[in-house]
Design a protein around this motif. Structure first.
Motif: not given
Length: 107
Positions: A35-56
């Motif tokens: 995603m970083l390399a190809n200029g894409r971004d996380l979809p909104e529906h994944m933000l909660a899971d990613v935030a939780s895994l990062l502890g933020v």
């Protein structure tokens, strides 16, 4: 800054491997890096899971910090005023801005 860029920055700061976040999401190890390399971004529906895994909080990924919420006094309404300009006026403004930036770069 894209959500995935903020996630990468937070992961690095916390010492969490980006590959770990990807696999915990049920994706390939390189999912987030691609995603970083190809200029894409996380979809909104994944933000909660990613935030939780990062502890933020999700707001940390969205960038809803106090600094980003508060516009500067100078920036208030700037976009609205720009949206009212004609295409030709925007081109002229662009030329003026580029000229000014060049001048300042030479100082």
């Amino acid at each position: 800054m894209r959500y995935v860029e903020k996630a990468k920055k937070i992961a690095k700061k916390k010492g969490i491997a980006f590959t770990h976040i990807s696999t915990e999401l049920g994706k390939s190890r390189g999912y987030l890096s691609e995603m970083l390399a190809n200029g894409r971004d996380l979809p909104e529906h994944m933000l909660a899971d990613v935030a939780s895994l990062l502890g933020v909080a999700v707001d940390d990924l969205r960038g809803d910090s106090e600094n980003e919420k508060k516009p500067t006094a100078q920036g208030d309404g700037r976009r609205e005023r720009l949206s009212k300009l004609s295409y030709e006026d925007l081109l002229l403004l662009q030329e003026d801005v580029i000229s000014e930036l060049r001048k300042r770069g030479q100082k």
